[in-house]
Write a protein that holds these residues in place. Structure first.
Motif, PDB file in Angstrom:
ATOM      1  N   GLU A   1      -2.527  50.216  64.567  1.00  0.00           N
ATOM      2  CA  GLU A   1      -2.632  49.205  65.459  1.00  0.00           C
ATOM      3  C   GLU A   1      -2.353  49.662  66.725  1.00  0.00           C
ATOM      4  O   GLU A   1      -3.147  49.413  67.682  1.00  0.00           O
ATOM      5  N   ARG A   2      -1.434  50.492  67.008  1.00  0.00           N
ATOM      6  CA  ARG A   2      -1.196  50.883  68.459  1.00  0.00           C
ATOM      7  C   ARG A   2      -2.197  51.792  68.957  1.00  0.00           C
ATOM      8  O   ARG A   2      -2.778  51.548  70.148  1.00  0.00           O
ATOM      9  N   ILE A   3      -2.785  52.697  68.090  1.00  0.00           N
ATOM     10  CA  ILE A   3      -4.021  53.313  68.790  1.00  0.00           C
ATOM     11  C   ILE A   3      -5.041  52.602  68.995  1.00  0.00           C
ATOM     12  O   ILE A   3      -5.829  52.688  69.897  1.00  0.00           O
ATOM     13  N   MET A   4      -5.345  51.453  68.257  1.00  0.00           N
ATOM     14  CA  MET A   4      -6.518  50.522  68.279  1.00  0.00           C
ATOM     15  C   MET A   4      -6.254  49.751  69.432  1.00  0.00           C
ATOM     16  O   MET A   4      -7.297  49.555  70.276  1.00  0.00           O
TER      17      MET A   4
ATOM     18  N   LYS B   1       3.470  59.648  51.023  1.00  0.00           N
ATOM     19  CA  LYS B   1       3.363  60.590  52.276  1.00  0.00           C
ATOM     20  C   LYS B   1       2.445  60.319  53.551  1.00  0.00           C
ATOM     21  O   LYS B   1       2.820  60.599  54.655  1.00  0.00           O
ATOM     22  N   MET B   2       1.258  60.278  53.023  1.00  0.00           N
ATOM     23  CA  MET B   2       0.212  59.875  54.168  1.00  0.00           C
ATOM     24  C   MET B   2       0.520  58.629  54.737  1.00  0.00           C
ATOM     25  O   MET B   2       0.181  58.668  55.950  1.00  0.00           O
ATOM     26  N   HIS B   3       1.120  57.606  54.016  1.00  0.00           N
ATOM     27  CA  HIS B   3       1.071  56.360  54.699  1.00  0.00           C
ATOM     28  C   HIS B   3       2.483  56.689  55.591  1.00  0.00           C
ATOM     29  O   HIS B   3       2.681  55.948  56.907  1.00  0.00           O
ATOM     30  N   GLN B   4       3.497  57.493  55.301  1.00  0.00           N
ATOM     31  CA  GLN B   4       4.524  57.860  56.174  1.00  0.00           C
ATOM     32  C   GLN B   4       3.847  58.364  57.437  1.00  0.00           C
ATOM     33  O   GLN B   4       4.435  58.437  58.489  1.00  0.00           O
ATOM     34  N   MET B   5       2.957  59.443  57.538  1.00  0.00           N
ATOM     35  CA  MET B   5       2.527  60.208  58.414  1.00  0.00           C
ATOM     36  C   MET B   5       1.642  59.262  59.454  1.00  0.00           C
ATOM     37  O   MET B   5       1.820  59.508  60.728  1.00  0.00           O
ATOM     38  N   MET B   6       0.932  58.386  58.834  1.00  0.00           N
ATOM     39  CA  MET B   6       0.422  57.202  59.748  1.00  0.00           C
ATOM     40  C   MET B   6       0.406  55.948  59.293  1.00  0.00           C
ATOM     41  O   MET B   6      -0.101  55.389  58.390  1.00  0.00           O
ATOM     42  N   SER B   7       1.360  55.072  59.875  1.00  0.00           N
ATOM     43  CA  SER B   7       1.667  53.918  59.352  1.00  0.00           C
ATOM     44  C   SER B   7       0.734  52.875  59.957  1.00  0.00           C
ATOM     45  O   SER B   7       0.167  53.327  60.535  1.00  0.00           O
ATOM     46  N   ILE B   8       0.666  51.742  59.302  1.00  0.00           N
ATOM     47  CA  ILE B   8      -0.142  50.652  60.166  1.00  0.00           C
ATOM     48  C   ILE B   8       0.288  50.340  61.502  1.00  0.00           C
ATOM     49  O   ILE B   8      -0.681  50.200  62.164  1.00  0.00           O
TER      50      ILE B   8
END
Length: 205
Positions: A125-128, A114-121
């Motif tokens: 990468e997009r935020i970075m 669920k955490m990975h679904q909320m914030m995927s890789i």
């Protein structure tokens, strides 16, 4: 009446594994009781065999000893059965612990999913990338400003900063009003003026 029939039957928390462990422990206790009974009986039969030998009844004593030997063999078998029961109880209880561990791992994996679904890789990468682009854009602005301003512009900027700082200080600090009354003269000043007047009078005479 309505409340009695309307109550929901609570679901039992006793599992099939718990029932199996309980049944095995009951069998174990029964075997221990049987062993205790046999030990007491063997002690009595041994004393009886002694008495038969004293009375000269050797054949009856021999038959009693044979029976005692057979019961001792039964005790050895019950010991092995007890060991098997204890091992089985331990295996089931350990399996229950393993099941709880597996269930805990399953819940943990679901939380991670669920955490990975909320914030995927891809989101990370997009935020970075956006952060990196913002820093680079700010650096470019700083370089452009640093290259386009002359020394005169730099001096004007510093002067404006000083003016803003002074204005801020003046607005933040209020000076007290100047008193309108004349300040009292100090004794030393009075003496000095008196001497000056005396000197002027002497020169004038």
């Amino acid at each position: 009446m309505g409340n009695i029939f309307g109550k929901k039957k609570q679901q039992s928390r006793v599992t099939e594994q718990d029932k199996a462990v309980l049944q095995l422990k009951q069998q174990r206790d029964q075997l221990k009781q049987y062993q205790k009974k046999i030990h007491l009986q063997l002690g009595k039969e041994r004393e009886l065999a002694k008495q038969l030998l004293k009375d000269g009844k050797k054949e009856k004593a021999k038959l009693l000893v044979k029976k005692k030997r057979y019961q001792e063999q039964l005790l050895e078998k019950t010991d092995k059965q007890l060991d098997n029961l204890e091992m089985m109880v331990n295996d089931i209880e350990f399996a229950q612990v393993e099941m709880k561990v597996v269930e805990g791992l399953k819940v943990g994996n679901e939380c991670l999913k669920k955490m990975h679904q909320m914030m995927s890789i891809e989101d990370v990468e997009r935020i970075m990338d956006e952060t990196r682009e913002g820093i680079e854009y700010q650096n470019e602005i700083d370089e452009l400003l640093a290259g386009s301003l002359t020394q005169e512009d730099e001096d004007a900027v510093l002067a404006e900063l000083d003016a803003i700082t002074q204005q801020t200080e003046e607005e933040g600090i209020q000076l007290p009003d100047v008193p309108a009354d004349k300040l009292p003269e100090v004794e030393a000043e009075k003496r000095a003026r008196e001497k000056e007047r005396q000197k002027e009078m002497v020169m004038a005479s």
